[in-house]
Design an enzyme around this catalytic site. Sequence first.
Site, PDB file in Angstrom:
ATOM      1  N   HIS A  23     -26.911  45.588  68.571  1.00  0.00           N
ATOM      2  CA  HIS A  23     -26.291  46.916  68.558  1.00  0.00           C
ATOM      3  C   HIS A  23     -27.348  48.009  68.541  1.00  0.00           C
ATOM      4  O   HIS A  23     -28.425  47.853  67.956  1.00  0.00           O
ATOM      5  CB  HIS A  23     -25.299  47.065  67.402  1.00  0.00           C
ATOM      6  CG  HIS A  23     -25.878  47.117  66.035  1.00  0.00           C
ATOM      7  ND1 HIS A  23     -26.277  48.302  65.438  1.00  0.00           N
ATOM      8  CD2 HIS A  23     -26.111  46.155  65.106  1.00  0.00           C
ATOM      9  CE1 HIS A  23     -26.716  48.060  64.215  1.00  0.00           C
ATOM     10  NE2 HIS A  23     -26.641  46.766  63.990  1.00  0.00           N
ATOM     11  N   ASP A  59     -32.436  47.671  61.464  1.00  0.00           N
ATOM     12  CA  ASP A  59     -31.014  47.567  61.755  1.00  0.00           C
ATOM     13  C   ASP A  59     -30.567  48.690  62.690  1.00  0.00           C
ATOM     14  O   ASP A  59     -30.167  49.740  62.238  1.00  0.00           O
ATOM     15  CB  ASP A  59     -30.245  47.631  60.427  1.00  0.00           C
ATOM     16  CG  ASP A  59     -28.764  47.401  60.579  1.00  0.00           C
ATOM     17  OD1 ASP A  59     -28.345  46.875  61.622  1.00  0.00           O
ATOM     18  OD2 ASP A  59     -28.011  47.759  59.650  1.00  0.00           O
ATOM     19  N   GLU A  92     -21.458  49.696  66.375  1.00  0.00           N
ATOM     20  CA  GLU A  92     -21.277  48.485  65.571  1.00  0.00           C
ATOM     21  C   GLU A  92     -21.077  48.822  64.101  1.00  0.00           C
ATOM     22  O   GLU A  92     -20.278  48.188  63.406  1.00  0.00           O
ATOM     23  CB  GLU A  92     -22.494  47.570  65.743  1.00  0.00           C
ATOM     24  CG  GLU A  92     -22.371  46.204  65.053  1.00  0.00           C
ATOM     25  CD  GLU A  92     -22.930  46.175  63.636  1.00  0.00           C
ATOM     26  OE1 GLU A  92     -22.814  45.122  62.973  1.00  0.00           O
ATOM     27  OE2 GLU A  92     -23.475  47.204  63.162  1.00  0.00           O
ATOM     28  N   GLU A  93     -21.814  49.812  63.626  1.00  0.00           N
ATOM     29  CA  GLU A  93     -21.834  50.114  62.206  1.00  0.00           C
ATOM     30  C   GLU A  93     -20.521  50.690  61.679  1.00  0.00           C
ATOM     31  O   GLU A  93     -20.337  50.782  60.473  1.00  0.00           O
ATOM     32  CB  GLU A  93     -22.973  51.101  61.896  1.00  0.00           C
ATOM     33  CG  GLU A  93     -24.369  50.576  62.201  1.00  0.00           C
ATOM     34  CD  GLU A  93     -24.881  49.586  61.174  1.00  0.00           C
ATOM     35  OE1 GLU A  93     -24.077  49.120  60.349  1.00  0.00           O
ATOM     36  OE2 GLU A  93     -26.085  49.283  61.201  1.00  0.00           O
ATOM     37  N   ASP A 139     -29.148  40.788  65.532  1.00  0.00           N
ATOM     38  CA  ASP A 139     -28.916  41.936  64.660  1.00  0.00           C
ATOM     39  C   ASP A 139     -29.842  41.810  63.456  1.00  0.00           C
ATOM     40  O   ASP A 139     -29.567  41.036  62.537  1.00  0.00           O
ATOM     41  CB  ASP A 139     -27.456  41.966  64.209  1.00  0.00           C
ATOM     42  CG  ASP A 139     -27.105  43.243  63.459  1.00  0.00           C
ATOM     43  OD1 ASP A 139     -28.032  43.989  63.090  1.00  0.00           O
ATOM     44  OD2 ASP A 139     -25.912  43.483  63.235  1.00  0.00           O
ATOM     45  N   HIS A 191     -29.520  50.731  56.102  1.00  0.00           N
ATOM     46  CA  HIS A 191     -28.556  51.813  55.900  1.00  0.00           C
ATOM     47  C   HIS A 191     -29.090  52.887  54.965  1.00  0.00           C
ATOM     48  O   HIS A 191     -28.351  53.473  54.183  1.00  0.00           O
ATOM     49  CB  HIS A 191     -27.216  51.268  55.400  1.00  0.00           C
ATOM     50  CG  HIS A 191     -26.683  50.152  56.242  1.00  0.00           C
ATOM     51  ND1 HIS A 191     -26.369  48.917  55.737  1.00  0.00           N
ATOM     52  CD2 HIS A 191     -26.459  50.072  57.573  1.00  0.00           C
ATOM     53  CE1 HIS A 191     -25.962  48.130  56.709  1.00  0.00           C
ATOM     54  NE2 HIS A 191     -26.007  48.814  57.833  1.00  0.00           N
TER      55      HIS A 191
END
Length: 447
Positions: A221, A245, A279-280, A307, A396
């Site tokens: 992603h 990520d 995706e998130e 990922d 994140h």
Amino acid sequence: MGVRRRLAAVIPLAVAEIVATVSAHARGTGSPDAETVYIVTARQTYDAAGLLAREATAWKDSLGRELVIAQLDPLQIGALSRHVHEREQRCGGFFAFASRPEAEAFIVRDRTAEAIALPLGGLYTIDNQATVGPWLAQVSEANIHATITTLSAFRNRYYASPYGRQAAEWIRDSWQALAAERDDATVELFQGCSNCSTQPSVILTVRGAELPDEVVVLGGHLDSITSAFSVPVPDLEQPAPGADDDASGIATLTEIIRISLASGWKPRRTVKFMGYAAEEVGLRGSAAIANRFRDDGINVIGVLQLDMTNYRQNVGRDLRIVSDFSNTALTTYFAELFDAYLVPLGGVRSALACNYGCSDHASWTSAGFPAGMVFEAGRPQNPNNPWDLGAFQSIHSTADTLANMGNSASNSVRFAQFGLAFAGELGKTYDGAEDAIFSDDFEVVVD
């Protein structure tokens, strides 16, 4: 077929009023997250997140797994996202839809049980060492590092920000440059996702020279997120570098593309490289593509998800094969590929269960296609925390940077080598010979 029952009727009036006020304010701003979203998630995740939903109903998927469909306002979307990111320490965790009928149709059409059990071992052979072997030594840590650096330099790659689209266009342009000399390769922006805001997915297709209707997919992603976006009205200027990520996954794919195309490789089967949007926020981009492929009857014989590939701390492994939400024959093939190509280079693998819908391979599995994922080595897991997957603890957040991974992309090298083995062995190599050495009697068509 999904099984439905009512979970909760109405949230308390005071909470409902707060949520209504927040939602009205968000709608007034034109925020992409302003409208109500309908999510499908595991019952365990839903309960642990402590959500209050106006309409939550219990369902079961084709495996009998307990799921929930819930109508969430922005405040609850933020709570769910934070729970998955901070407590479960992973991506994904839920599928997002614009309406309840779409969410219900997703479960009713769920093909997870079928996809996991597809007996495709006859397709998954290892006999193309002449192509794959020379590729492995060509993997460049410096190239992967450079791509991660560029992608993480975007202010963010959030699906609804202008930077999210700019990042997708940069990936398209980079992949086009790598395929510029190939008349069998095309690059496109896939914009057939109705809830991906302005962010498209990116697809590079190398057409198979002998069996073009059999399709191999490698993906990761392209979007990024931090907890700062998990609020009713996200500030689209918030930084979200997302180096691990999943800039690392896109950078790994880019290196696989570079090496395989520069070698002059012509696959027998069609091979598609994909950078998924959104995706998130509920696996939106990959779900749109997988559902389109299912509806169009495209014969996808194997999907690899990359990922997070670049974090490793104090563990003896290089790569983990995700065991759940994956085709059994394909995950066995992953292990065989690793043992054939990476063990001789000193590679060490292990297994990991990452729970419901943990990345884009889950979209393909739910649509009935054989899919699987390999995940970074990570760190030692906390035995007292059942949610701990041993992932990079800075995902994140604004700390998801190369600097916090030793300013190195060396851990992604193994993933690029593995991806090259997957693409070369499943895509095979066309040499113009008429006596094909593998069977074309297998077909995976989801109707």
